[in-house]
Every structure is written in structure tokens, then in C-alpha cells.
Scaffold this active site. Structure first.
Site, mmCIF file in Angstrom:
data_model
loop_
_atom_site.group_PDB
_atom_site.id
_atom_site.type_symbol
_atom_site.label_atom_id
_atom_site.label_comp_id
_atom_site.label_asym_id
_atom_site.label_seq_id
_atom_site.Cartn_x
_atom_site.Cartn_y
_atom_site.Cartn_z
ATOM 1 N N TYR A 293 0.850 -1.198 0.000
ATOM 2 C CA TYR A 293 0.000 0.000 0.000
ATOM 3 C C TYR A 293 0.877 1.237 0.000
ATOM 4 O O TYR A 293 1.853 1.300 0.747
ATOM 5 C CB TYR A 293 -0.913 0.013 1.239
ATOM 6 C CG TYR A 293 -2.368 0.011 0.833
ATOM 7 C CD1 TYR A 293 -2.913 1.147 0.222
ATOM 8 C CD2 TYR A 293 -3.178 -1.106 0.999
ATOM 9 C CE1 TYR A 293 -4.237 1.140 -0.200
ATOM 10 C CE2 TYR A 293 -4.493 -1.112 0.576
ATOM 11 C CZ TYR A 293 -5.019 0.013 -0.023
ATOM 12 O OH TYR A 293 -6.307 0.020 -0.446
ATOM 13 N N GLU B 230 -0.447 4.908 -0.492
ATOM 14 C CA GLU B 230 -1.234 6.124 -0.745
ATOM 15 C C GLU B 230 -0.346 7.360 -0.656
ATOM 16 O O GLU B 230 0.504 7.461 0.225
ATOM 17 C CB GLU B 230 -2.372 6.236 0.275
ATOM 18 C CG GLU B 230 -3.501 5.267 -0.026
ATOM 19 C CD GLU B 230 -4.677 5.444 0.931
ATOM 20 O OE1 GLU B 230 -4.527 6.118 1.953
ATOM 21 O OE2 GLU B 230 -5.750 4.884 0.636
ATOM 22 N N ASP C 246 -6.826 13.233 -25.336
ATOM 23 C CA ASP C 246 -6.945 11.846 -24.866
ATOM 24 C C ASP C 246 -6.319 10.962 -25.938
ATOM 25 O O ASP C 246 -6.933 10.708 -26.980
ATOM 26 C CB ASP C 246 -8.432 11.519 -24.648
ATOM 27 C CG ASP C 246 -8.630 10.088 -24.141
ATOM 28 O OD1 ASP C 246 -7.673 9.296 -24.204
ATOM 29 O OD2 ASP C 246 -9.754 9.778 -23.693
ATOM 30 N N THR D 67 -4.360 5.737 -21.825
ATOM 31 C CA THR D 67 -4.249 4.406 -21.244
ATOM 32 C C THR D 67 -2.842 3.921 -21.569
ATOM 33 O O THR D 67 -2.164 4.476 -22.436
ATOM 34 C CB THR D 67 -5.253 3.417 -21.868
ATOM 35 O OG1 THR D 67 -5.070 3.424 -23.284
ATOM 36 C CG2 THR D 67 -6.687 3.793 -21.550
ATOM 37 N N LYS E 61 -3.010 0.062 -24.786
ATOM 38 C CA LYS E 61 -3.451 -0.068 -26.186
ATOM 39 C C LYS E 61 -2.210 -0.090 -27.088
ATOM 40 O O LYS E 61 -1.387 -0.973 -26.909
ATOM 41 C CB LYS E 61 -4.463 1.023 -26.497
ATOM 42 C CG LYS E 61 -5.707 0.881 -25.582
ATOM 43 C CD LYS E 61 -6.779 1.919 -25.800
ATOM 44 C CE LYS E 61 -7.901 1.715 -24.768
ATOM 45 N NZ LYS E 61 -8.922 2.780 -24.835
ATOM 46 N N ARG F 22 -2.606 -2.913 -18.170
ATOM 47 C CA ARG F 22 -3.840 -2.128 -18.095
ATOM 48 C C ARG F 22 -3.651 -1.043 -17.053
ATOM 49 O O ARG F 22 -3.459 -1.335 -15.874
ATOM 50 C CB ARG F 22 -5.034 -3.005 -17.705
ATOM 51 C CG ARG F 22 -5.164 -4.284 -18.521
ATOM 52 C CD ARG F 22 -6.556 -4.839 -18.456
ATOM 53 N NE ARG F 22 -7.432 -4.017 -19.239
ATOM 54 C CZ ARG F 22 -7.563 -4.091 -20.558
ATOM 55 N NH1 ARG F 22 -6.861 -4.964 -21.249
ATOM 56 N NH2 ARG F 22 -8.384 -3.286 -21.195
HETATM 57 C C1 LIG Z 1 -9.918 3.170 -23.975
HETATM 58 C C2 LIG Z 1 -10.183 4.607 -23.856
HETATM 59 C C3 LIG Z 1 -10.459 5.202 -22.612
HETATM 60 C C4 LIG Z 1 -10.769 4.426 -21.359
HETATM 61 O O1 LIG Z 1 -9.900 3.506 -20.951
HETATM 62 P P1 LIG Z 1 -10.329 2.333 -19.935
HETATM 63 O O2 LIG Z 1 -8.998 1.883 -19.489
HETATM 64 O O3 LIG Z 1 -11.100 1.351 -20.737
HETATM 65 O O4 LIG Z 1 -11.136 2.942 -18.850
HETATM 66 C C5 LIG Z 1 -10.601 6.570 -22.565
HETATM 67 N N1 LIG Z 1 -10.494 7.322 -23.668
HETATM 68 C C6 LIG Z 1 -10.255 6.790 -24.876
HETATM 69 C C7 LIG Z 1 -10.151 7.668 -26.061
HETATM 70 C C8 LIG Z 1 -10.105 5.418 -25.012
HETATM 71 O O5 LIG Z 1 -9.896 4.893 -26.209
#
Ligand SMILES: *Cc1c(COP(=O)(O)O)cnc(C)c1O
Length: 424
Positions: free
Chosen positions: A59, A61, A205, A231, A234, A240
Site C-alpha cells: 500500500y 497512498e 486523450d 491508457t 493499447k 492495463r
Molecule cells: C480506452 C479509452 C479510454 C478508457 O480507458 P479504460 O482503461 O477502458 O477505462 C478513454 N479514452 C479513450 C479515447 C479510449 O480509447
């Protein structure tokens, strides 16, 4: 069977054979199928080992040197390493590597800079945005006042003049660019001009394209968007998780929003795996990977177009294609189900101005990150397009027996492209 695979699964196999059997089955599935889900990938064994490490026990925090529990001698170093690597790789002034995933990362930006009811502008979900960009079913749409932009009907592309017009009228406090089903380059500079004009904060994003940005295959939002969320799982090919990267001015507000604003203890095993992925992404070979993703995406687009498939915007600049099946006279859902049975995994997706319902829309979303990680190249995209076309034709002709024939060919084909962390 590789040593790495044995190390990862030996104890599990004896302690919980039930779950071990499922992991084994999923490994086989991921290895025997062609995976074209645009948000998915295959992480390295190194990333997997960090994710599965004893760091999950701790932990912590707070932030490095300012924790609420003792015993942080190593964890501080892990988190500082991940942060330093993110800053170096993306060229940003600040990085927060604690968000549990992309959605909480985005929510942290809202919490940092908006009050409930404030206006936020993002791409509309059926046009290619994300739930967290102000969709009505998401907290971001329920607690804030979302306004949306989309793409032009004739080009399938974002029209910045239209974005500017909506921004001038609605005066959003936050503008979000980026999305989940955008096959074209995002013009961060153009969005920055609009944000500056209406005095809005710009957030990029880059969840989908982070690996392309890191590998130099997509322009970077750094210098244009003071707040960048992504993220890590991807195209970036990490565990993740998520990161928020900012300029110095926005750093403090983001850190406070993530913790204590939104989350408790960070997932240290994930943080370590993010650090590993960032190190991999700084390697020269990652540039080759990023460029090959785009080459494969364009090769797949061309091969599908040759077979009469209609691509939204006419093609792809990145890792993703959006196919409008309307001219093929089959819905996205039955097509996706047929393809899955035939060994090709992707998702049905809305297309801009879709006339069908979201649960059975007109499109398919196709990404090339995972197949590129396996080492597939342009010639293989031609084969994949051929298999896709056969499966979709079989679905239209109700020729179910064809699926297993295709799946068998794909199983054979995939044997030449082993996946990390799973025995052949
Ligand atoms: C995948 C994605 C997210 C969210 O990611 P999670 O890990 O699934 O919560 C946010 N914004 C965009 C553009 C995404 O492609």
C-alpha cells in the site's frame, strides 16, 4: 513451453486448476486467432512479470516521499522511475502514473478543473468519441454539461471550422480531442487554437494512439494540449493502466485530483509494468513497430477496399480502420459474430450518421496493433482481408460450415507468429 510461461503459471496450476485452465484457454484463443480489436495488444513477458510481481502486496497512498504508510523505500523508486521514463519518452514536464485506467484518468481531469454543471466539449460517442467525453450514460455526461462535435458527412473527418463554431457558441471550459474510432490524424495544433480563442482548457486523450505518438508515427500533442491522458495498454503495449501528462502549471491540480480526489492506493505492480513498457517504447525497435502498425493499417484498408468495402474517411492514418458495411448489406453485429467464429476477433461499431441501432450498428472497427506486435506485415494484411471477406460472404449466404474452414486456416497461419507469455 518457455521458462517464463512455467514460472508464471506453475503455482497457479496446483493452487487453482480451475482458473489456470481458463488462463490456458484464453492463451490458446489469443494465440490461435487474428486479433483486430483496435484497443488491444500483446504485452511482453517482461511487462507481464512486473504485473504479476510481489509489488501487488504494497500500500502506498500518496506520492513518492509523501506517503501515508511506511516501507516505501522501493515503491518510491519504482514510481519515480516510471514518471521519469514517461517524461523522457513523451517530452512532458509532469506525469502522474497512478490512474487505475483510462476512464478514471479522464474523470480526474474533470475533478481537477471543472465544477459540476460546467460545460465540456468532446467528440460525440457514435462519431468516435469515448464514454468519458461527456456521453449521457457516463458520469461525465450526468454531472457536467456536455456539448459535442462530430465528423463531416461527406469526408468522415473532423471539421475544425465546425468545432470552432460550436466552441464559440457554447464556451466550454474543457475541450477534449481524441477518441476511440478515429481513423485519421488528430490536429492537436488546430484544437489548441480553438481552445485558446474561447479560453478553454485543452485535453488530448491519446489512449488509442499513445504508442504511435511515442514511436513517432503520429504527431504529439505536447506543446498544444497542456493536459494529456492516455491508457497504457493499447498501442503503447503496457499493462492495463493509465497516465496523465501535463505542463508544470497543471501538475499540482492533477496530482490532487488523482489522489486523494478520486483514488486510494496506487497499483504498484502496474506502475512497475508501466515503467517496463515505457523502457521498451524508448527502444529503437518501437519506432519500427509504430510505423509498421500504420503500414499494416493502410495495407488492410487497401485490401478491403479492393474487395468492395467502404472505409469511413476512405482509409487510415493510424492503427485503425472503420468499415461501413451498409453497401455489403449486412449489420456490424452479425458480421462481427461470424468473423469471431471464423477466427478473426474485432468489434462492431457505429459509423458516423449511423442509421442502425447502437447495439447492431453498421460498422466494424479494425486495429492493427496486436497483429503488428506478432510480426505480421503488409502481405499478411492481404490474407486477413481475404479471410474477412470469405467469412462475411459466408454469413450472408448462411454457410456456417465455412467458418470452421477459415478458422482452421488461421490457426495454421498463426503458428508462425507466437505470442509472448504463452507456450506454443
Ligand atoms: C480506452 C479509452 C479510454 C478508457 O480507458 P479504460 O482503461 O477502458 O477505462 C478513454 N479514452 C479513450 C479515447 C479510449 O480509447
Amino acid at each position: 513451453m518457455t521458462d517464463a510461461y512455467q514460472a508464471l503459471t506453475a503455482s497457479l496450476a496446483s493452487a487453482d486448476p480451475e482458473i489456470e485452465r481458463m488462463i490456458e484457454a484464453e492463451g490458446r484463443r489469443e494465440s490461435e486467432k487474428i486479433r483486430l480489436i483496435a484497443s488491444e495488444n500483446y504485452v511482453s513477458e517482461a511487462v507481464m512479470q512486473a504485473t504479476g510481481s510481489i509489488l501487488t502486496n504494497k500500500y502506498s497512498e500518496g506520492y513518492a516521499r509523501k506517503r501515508y504508510y511506511e516501507g516505501q523505500q522501493v515503491i518510491d523508486e519504482v514510481e519515480e522511475t516510471a514518471i521519469a521514463r514517461a517524461k523522457e519518452l513523451f517530452g512532458v514536464e509532469h506525469a502522474n502514473v497512478q490512474p487505475y485506467s483510462g476512464s478514471p484518468a479522464n474523470l480526474a481531469v474533470y475533478l481537477a478543473f471543472l465544477k459540476p454543471g460546467d460545460t465540456v466539449m468532446g467528440m460525440e460517442l457514435p462519431m468516435g468519441g469515448h464514454l468519458t467525453h461527456g456521453s449521457k450514460v457516463s458520469a461525465t455526461g450526468k454531472w457536467f454539461n456536455p456539448v459535442h462535435y462530430g465528423v463531416r458527412r461527406d469526408t468522415g473527418r473532423i471539421d475544425l471550422d465546425e468545432v470552432a463554431e460550436i466552441a464559440r457558441k457554447e464556451r466550454p471550459k474543457l475541450i477534449i480531442c481524441g477518441g476511440t474510432a478515429i481513423p485519421r490524424t488528430v490536429d492537436f495544433e488546430g484544437f489548441a487554437k480553438i481552445a485558446a480563442e474561447v479560453d478553454a482548457l485543452l485535453m488530448a486523450d491519446i489512449a488509442h494512439i499513445a504508442g504511435l505518438v511515442a514511436g513517432g508515427a503520429h504527431p504529439s500533442p505536447v506543446g498544444h494540449a497542456p493536459v494529456i491522458t492516455t491508457t497504457t495498454h493499447k498501442t503503447l503495449r503496457g499493462p492495463r493502466g493509465a497516465m496523465i501528462m501535463t505542463d508544470a502549471d497543471h501538475a499540482k491540480a492533477i496530482d490532487k485530483a488523482v489522489f486523494p480526489g478520486l483514488q486510494g492506493g496506487p497499483h504498484n505492480h502496474t506502475t512497475a509494468a508501466i515503467a517496463v513498457a515505457l523502457r521498451e517504447a524508448a527502444h529503437e525497435s518501437f519506432k519500427t513497430y509504430a510505423q509498421q502498425i500504420v503500414k499494416n493499417s493502410q495495407a488492410l484498408a487497401a485490401a478491403l477496399a479492393d474487395r468492395g468495402y467502404d472505409l469511413v474517411s476512405g482509409g487510415s492514418d493510424n492503427h485503425l480502420n472503420l468499415v461501413d458495411l451498409t453497401p455489403k448489406d449486412i449489420g456490424g453485429k452479425p458480421a462481427a459474430k461470424a468473423l469471431d467464429k471464423a477466427g478473426i476477433e474485432l468489434n462492431f461499431n457505429t459509423v458516423p450518421f449511423d442509421t442502425r441501432k447502437p447495439f447492431d450498428p453498421s460498422g466494424l472497427r479494425i486495429g492493427t496493433a496486436a497483429v503488428t506486435t506478432r510480426g505480421m506485415t503488409e502481405g499478411d494484411m492481404e490474407l486477413i482481408a481475404g479471410w474477412m471477406d470469405r467469412a462475411i460472404s459466408a454469413a450472408k449466404a448462411d454457410k456456417e460450415s465455412e467458418y470452421e474452414v477459415i478458422a482452421g486456416e488461421i490457426r495454421e497461419f498463426c503458428k508462425s507468429y507466437p505470442i509472448p507469455g504463452w507456450h506454443a
